[in-house]
Write an enzyme that holds these catalytic residues in place. Structure first.
Site, PDB file in Angstrom:
ATOM      1  N   ASP A 336      -9.176  22.636  -4.000  1.00  0.00           N
ATOM      2  CA  ASP A 336      -9.845  21.927  -2.908  1.00  0.00           C
ATOM      3  C   ASP A 336      -9.484  20.451  -2.970  1.00  0.00           C
ATOM      4  O   ASP A 336      -9.414  19.865  -4.055  1.00  0.00           O
ATOM      5  CB  ASP A 336     -11.361  22.082  -3.020  1.00  0.00           C
ATOM      6  CG  ASP A 336     -11.834  23.385  -2.393  1.00  0.00           C
ATOM      7  OD1 ASP A 336     -11.144  23.882  -1.492  1.00  0.00           O
ATOM      8  OD2 ASP A 336     -12.871  23.900  -2.824  1.00  0.00           O
ATOM      9  N   PHE A 404     -25.863  16.613  12.074  1.00  0.00           N
ATOM     10  CA  PHE A 404     -24.523  17.219  12.103  1.00  0.00           C
ATOM     11  C   PHE A 404     -24.656  18.738  12.023  1.00  0.00           C
ATOM     12  O   PHE A 404     -25.448  19.277  11.259  1.00  0.00           O
ATOM     13  CB  PHE A 404     -23.689  16.713  10.921  1.00  0.00           C
ATOM     14  CG  PHE A 404     -22.337  17.381  10.822  1.00  0.00           C
ATOM     15  CD1 PHE A 404     -21.266  16.905  11.558  1.00  0.00           C
ATOM     16  CD2 PHE A 404     -22.148  18.480  10.003  1.00  0.00           C
ATOM     17  CE1 PHE A 404     -20.028  17.522  11.475  1.00  0.00           C
ATOM     18  CE2 PHE A 404     -20.921  19.101   9.917  1.00  0.00           C
ATOM     19  CZ  PHE A 404     -19.853  18.620  10.654  1.00  0.00           C
ATOM     20  N   ALA A 406     -22.015  22.342  11.982  1.00  0.00           N
ATOM     21  CA  ALA A 406     -20.631  22.794  11.886  1.00  0.00           C
ATOM     22  C   ALA A 406     -20.108  23.252  13.246  1.00  0.00           C
ATOM     23  O   ALA A 406     -18.912  23.127  13.540  1.00  0.00           O
ATOM     24  CB  ALA A 406     -20.516  23.930  10.869  1.00  0.00           C
ATOM     25  N   THR A 408     -20.828  21.997  16.260  1.00  0.00           N
ATOM     26  CA  THR A 408     -20.480  20.879  17.148  1.00  0.00           C
ATOM     27  C   THR A 408     -19.530  19.883  16.490  1.00  0.00           C
ATOM     28  O   THR A 408     -18.846  19.128  17.165  1.00  0.00           O
ATOM     29  CB  THR A 408     -21.746  20.131  17.568  1.00  0.00           C
ATOM     30  OG1 THR A 408     -22.397  19.608  16.400  1.00  0.00           O
ATOM     31  CG2 THR A 408     -22.708  21.078  18.288  1.00  0.00           C
ATOM     32  N   LYS A 426     -20.967  10.638  17.035  1.00  0.00           N
ATOM     33  CA  LYS A 426     -19.934  10.313  16.051  1.00  0.00           C
ATOM     34  C   LYS A 426     -19.489  11.616  15.392  1.00  0.00           C
ATOM     35  O   LYS A 426     -20.323  12.446  15.012  1.00  0.00           O
ATOM     36  CB  LYS A 426     -20.501   9.373  14.984  1.00  0.00           C
ATOM     37  CG  LYS A 426     -19.581   9.076  13.808  1.00  0.00           C
ATOM     38  CD  LYS A 426     -20.378   8.586  12.596  1.00  0.00           C
ATOM     39  CE  LYS A 426     -21.196   9.705  11.995  1.00  0.00           C
ATOM     40  NZ  LYS A 426     -22.032   9.270  10.872  1.00  0.00           N
TER      41      LYS A 426
END
Length: 718
Positions: A336, A404, A406, A408, A426
């Protein structure tokens, strides 16, 4: 008042490789392993034990100094072989003892009728979540049980946090005194039985049966109780057994040859018991023991146990020796990007306005949209706007925060400014620009140019946009987030490349950003905008080409890929699903540990190969010591092979037997520590093995046997 330092966790058991106390503690185990039922799993040493029994009988029937000394050293050969394994297991048992302290009996506070959100009782009779509990021994807990753990309590079993957040002391299993945070609903929800809650309160759903917890399995593994022989180890055992049978047949043919040649050995006092002519039984057994690969046969188990121990010393639990070996044969490493290749905490580096937007307007909107963002990136944006543009002490009223998601890929805030709704968003460039178009605005080429420029330079672009009731949506500018590559990563990847290992960086970033980071870090390839199914597909493609794949993960969505990988390293901070799917668990939750694991696996294989080379080379040298001494009187032509010029046939054979036993003890530290590993190609490793251990295995017996011969020739009766 000065603060006391935080409590230290239990130290890892290290100890000297030949610590006298460890040797003394291991000696009873070594003697218990003389049981034929135990020793038959090591075919080479089983043959040596049978030969020792045979020589003991002959020495009792026809006692001589030579017979008893030879018999004694043959028995010591078997004991030393068992001692090597016992020392390796003893270090594991000492390690397990520190873990048992964390596995003490615990009383659990089990909740009955619990439902998410109601804290304690399911009937709502006690809203504070402290009621409807029952105290039960931790051993009675079953998967699915719900327990509550508060500050000062020991977590009674492995499970997942389903409600609450708490600081947890995991020093009992990790040795690290710094507490960690465990919370529900994320990839840091797994808790381990035996660890202690330091603050707050959590509700835990038990996931393991009694006796199958993380610490229980860890104790069994480090003690060697669950150690199964690996495929390579089994194959090498078969090879050693085949070589032993070949040498057994070869030695057996020497007796008819000696009888035919009318050879009478001066040291064979039992000649009358066997034949008038021929080789004594003690000499034949000595020859067999010196020629079969006793050195590697004695140390093979210790090498495997020590490999597991080296992982434990680095806070890595391997659920099988097969996983350690697979790590040594890995062809592809999947890493990762965040937290492994890079530091992980991306920081705001620059605000770039677009389409004549004032820079302060962009900074104001960027900070407003990040005030509720508790991620490191969000906090860095707030701090950057404060330091760079002086935006401090805001008074915000009537704000609706947009978290937030995932789906959008953006977050923001809706503000009521004098009756006018101002919406600020943002997030990822594609998602925010689509939001602009959906809200009546249009996007310019300037935005795309800035986004591409930031991505090409290795940064992560976040677009900031706003929409008002009296005007269409518009993009205000772009935030440049910098992700710093860890120091020394390029050198480590170069070392991997020299070992023939291909490194692949996995990231959710767009291809431009991924390419720039990959080039800076020096990885061979990258997978951008990766989803869980993409990781699985990549692993399967590599494996279809005959390659072994290693990867790390910590989330439930990583579990399928961890299960598919040949070496799946789950983070201890991750979910229970991830830890169950992988075949290794990193207690430190350091994704870069995967590189060290591969090096440990390589070291295990190299150590086994080096000592096998040394053992076979040893046998060649001992051949020159014993065969000429046995037959030079009958066949004077063999004097050309008698290059060691030993004192007598008896001293030659006894010296070889003594050297054969002592070399096992001398190599125990190397078997436990492992041959030093330096990244290089397979051809270079082979040359090094042949030069150092092949040549050394030939030279060492000549020197050692000659020195022993000089000493034992002084013994009366030899």
């Amino acid at each position: 008042m000065a603060q006391l330092p935080p409590p230290r966790g239990p130290d890892r058991v290290r100890g000297g490789l030949l610590d006298p106390r460890q040797l003394i503690r291991s000696l009873p185990d070594a003697l218990r392993k003389l049981n034929p039922a135990t020793l038959r799993r090591k075919p080479v040493m089983f043959i040596v034990e049978i030969g020792s029994v045979f020589t003991t009988v002959l020495a009792m029937l026809h006692p001589t100094v030579f017979a008893w000394l030879t018999t004694g050293w043959l028995w010591l050969t078997v004991v030393f072989a068992n001692l090597a394994e016992a020392v390796a297991e003893g270090r594991g048992k000492a390690q397990a003892e520190t873990l048992r302290r964390a596995n003490r009996a615990t009383v659990a506070r089990r909740l009955r009728g619990w439902r998410p959100g109601d804290g304690g009782s399911g009937d709502g009779r006690n809203g504070d979540g402290r009621g409807d509990e029952e105290a039960v021994p931790a051993q009675l807990l079953r998967p699915g049980d719900i327990v509550v753990v508060e500050a000062g309590d020991v977590i009674p079993g492995d499970g997942d946090v389903v409600e609450g957040i708490a600081s947890v002391d995991e020093s009992a299993i990790t040795g690290e005194s710094a507490p960690v945070i465990r919370e529900s609903g994320g990839d840091r929800s797994a808790v381990t039985g035996g660890t202690k809650v330091l603050s707050d309160r959590i509700v835990v759903r038990i996931t393991q049966k009694p006796g199958e917890s993380f610490i229980d399995r860890m104790i069994a593994l480090v003690e060697g109780a669950n150690r199964q022989k690996t495929p390579n180890e089994i194959a090498l055992n078969i090879l050693l057994a085949a070589l032993s049978i070949i040498f057994l047949l070869a030695v057996a043919t020497l007796q008819p040859l000696a009888i035919y040649s009318k050879s009478v050995q001066a040291f064979a006092s039992d000649t009358e018991a066997l034949t008038r002519h021929g080789v004594s039984g003690i000499v034949l057994v000595s020859l067999l023991v010196c020629l079969i690969p006793t050195t590697i046969g004695a140390l093979l188990s210790a090498i495997g146990i020590a490999g597991m121990d080296r992982l434990i010393q680095r806070n890595v639990l391997a659920t099988s020796g097969r996983a350690v070996e697979a790590a040594g044969d890995v062809n592809t490493l999947l890493l990762d990007k965040t937290g492994t290749v890079t530091l992980g905490n991306r920081q705001a580096n620059e605000f770039t306005p677009v389409d004549d937007v004032d820079e302060k307007v962009l900074a104001d909107a960027a900070q407003l949209s990040s005030l509720a963002d508790q991620t490191p990136e969000g906090r860095s944006i707030v701090v950057y706007a404060k330091q760079r543009y002086g935006l401090r002490e805001r008074q915000i009223h009537c704000a609706t925060w947009v978290p937030f998601r995932a789906a959008t890929r953006m977050s923001g805030v809706d503000l009521d400014e004098d009756g006018q709704v101002r919406r600020i968003r943002k997030g990822a460039a594609g998602a925010v620009l689509k939001w602009v178009r959906d809200n009546g605005g249009h996007t310019s080429d300037h935005v795309a140019t800035v986004v591409d420029g930031i991505s090409a330079s290795g940064g992560t672009p976040l677009v900031v946009a706003e929409a008002r009731q009296d005007r269409p949506a518009r993009a205000l500018g772009v935030i440049d987030l910098k992700d710093v590559v860890k120091t020394g990563m390029r050198e480590r990847f170069d070392a991997m490349r020299r070992m023939g290992i291909r490194t692949v960086m996995i990231t959710g970033d767009n291809p431009l950003t991924a390419r720039a980071i990959a080039a800076e870090a020096g990885v061979d390839d990258f997978l951008a905008e990766a989803k869980p199914e993409d990781k699985m597909a990549l692993i399967k493609r590599e494996q279809e080409g005959g390659k072994l794949v290693a990867m790390t993960g910590d989330g439930t969505n990583d579990a399928p890929a961890l299960a598919q990988a040949d070496v799946g390293v789950a983070m201890n901070t991750g979910t229970s699903a991830a830890k169950e799917a992988g075949n290794m668990v990193d207690l430190d939750s350091d994704p870069t540990k995967l590189i060290e694991i591969v090096e440990i696996g390589k070291q295990l294989l190299i150590t086994r190969g080096a000592l096998t080379t040394f053992s076979i080379a040893n046998d060649i040298a001992k051949y020159f010591a014993i065969i000429p001494a046995m037959f030079v009187a009958v066949y004077p032509g063999l004097a050309a092979l008698d290059i060691m010029r030993l004192h007598s046939p008896t001293s030659a054979i006894l010296s070889a037997v003594i050297f054969n036993a002592l070399i096992i003890v001398a190599l125990i530290p190397l078997a436990l520590r492992g041959v030093r590993y330096t990244p290089s190609s397979a051809a270079a490793l082979l040359r090094r093995n042949l030069l150092v251990y092949g040549l050394g295995g030939i030279v060492a017996p000549f020197i050692g046997i000659k020195l022993i011969d000089l000493i034992i020739q002084l013994i009366p009766g030899i």
